[in-house]
Design an enzyme around this catalytic site. Structure first.
Site, PDB file in Angstrom:
ATOM      1  N   CYS A  79       0.753  -1.336   0.099  1.00 56.65           N
ATOM      2  CA  CYS A  79       0.094  -0.054  -0.008  1.00 56.65           C
ATOM      3  C   CYS A  79       0.911   1.489  -0.082  1.00 56.65           C
ATOM      4  O   CYS A  79       1.573   1.714  -0.747  1.00 56.65           O
ATOM      5  CB  CYS A  79      -1.081  -0.009   1.123  1.00 56.65           C
ATOM      6  SG  CYS A  79      -2.341   0.938   0.759  1.00 56.65           S
ATOM      7  N   HIS A 162      -3.478  -5.157   1.512  1.00 55.06           N
ATOM      8  CA  HIS A 162      -2.690  -5.338   2.958  1.00 55.06           C
ATOM      9  C   HIS A 162      -2.698  -6.680   3.237  1.00 55.06           C
ATOM     10  O   HIS A 162      -3.698  -7.352   3.821  1.00 55.06           O
ATOM     11  CB  HIS A 162      -3.402  -4.646   3.910  1.00 55.06           C
ATOM     12  CG  HIS A 162      -3.009  -3.150   3.845  1.00 55.06           C
ATOM     13  ND1 HIS A 162      -2.067  -2.484   4.826  1.00 55.06           N
ATOM     14  CD2 HIS A 162      -3.914  -2.078   3.263  1.00 55.06           C
ATOM     15  CE1 HIS A 162      -2.185  -1.152   4.511  1.00 55.06           C
ATOM     16  NE2 HIS A 162      -3.151  -0.976   3.722  1.00 55.06           N
ATOM     17  N   GLU A 164      -1.145  -8.317   5.308  1.00 55.88           N
ATOM     18  CA  GLU A 164      -0.709  -8.507   6.694  1.00 55.88           C
ATOM     19  C   GLU A 164      -1.991  -8.256   7.578  1.00 55.88           C
ATOM     20  O   GLU A 164      -1.994  -8.492   8.673  1.00 55.88           O
ATOM     21  CB  GLU A 164       0.433  -7.519   7.217  1.00 55.88           C
ATOM     22  CG  GLU A 164      -0.403  -5.960   7.431  1.00 55.88           C
ATOM     23  CD  GLU A 164      -0.340  -5.083   6.185  1.00 55.88           C
ATOM     24  OE1 GLU A 164      -0.152  -5.903   5.027  1.00 55.88           O
ATOM     25  OE2 GLU A 164      -0.627  -4.136   6.094  1.00 55.88           O
TER      26      GLU A 164
END
Ligand code: GLN
Length: 182
Positions: A79, A162, A164
């Site tokens: 990002c 994202h 994560e």
């Protein structure tokens, strides 16, 4: 395997957890002294690219980070991290990011899409960019609605989403494989 996580602002803790879950060691980078530790790779997390750039400059981290990536240090940008690597920022990757690219209505959304070499991956987008231009050395890894959302150039990996913030460790596992690749 020891991975530096740029921890100036944004979603860095989640990257650490995910990489540790996959067996890698991590350390946070806030100051030049942190950066000087030996490392096998770098993660630049999501956050706010304007703020991240400012802190990176204030802390005199911009030039040393750019130099090590140019010398071959593997890097994973998500990002805002993708934006940091593009032509207009660190300039180590031959991509141009379009910021806040999905408009107000679709500022944040989840989807599932194919990533080349991995299969289907859950994707969380938060006021995300997409990649509007890629140079000849860039391999496109994923598209959503005809827009490029993941790419690779040598040992540089970027996602507009994202990974994560999902349960899936697939992209981080791909990055660890990339680090080891000859
Ligand atoms: N919109 C942010 C920027 O332009 C990126 C958002 C994110 O990293 N989740 O930097």
């Amino acid at each position: 395997m020891k991975i530096a996580i740029l921890a100036l602002q944004g979603a860095f803790a989640e990257h650490e957890q995910m990489l540790q879950q996959l067996g890698a060691e991590t350390f946070q980078v806030r100051k030049p002294a942190d950066w000087q530790q030996p490392k096998d790779a770098l993660v630049i997390p999501g956050g706010e690219s304007t703020a991240m750039l400012k802190i990176m400059n204030d802390e005199q981290l911009f030039a040393p980070i750019k130099a090590e990536i140019e010398a071959g240090l593997p890097v994973f940008g998500t990002c805002a991290g993708l934006i940091m690597l593009d032509r207009e920022h660190l300039g180590t990757m031959d991509i141009l990011a379009k910021r806040n690219a999905y408009g107000r209505q679709l500022g944040s959304f989840n989807t599932v899409a194919e990533v080349k070499g991995i299969g289907s991956v859950p994707m969380t987008f938060i006021r995300a960019p997409y990649i509007e231009e890629v140079g000849p050395e860039v391999e496109v890894l994923a598209e959503v609605d005809g827009r490029i959302v993941a790419a690779r150039q040598g040992k540089q990996l970027v996602t507009a989403f994202h990974p994560e913030l999902t349960e899936s460790t697939q992209l981080h596992a791909l990055f660890l494989e990339l680090i080891d690749k000859k």
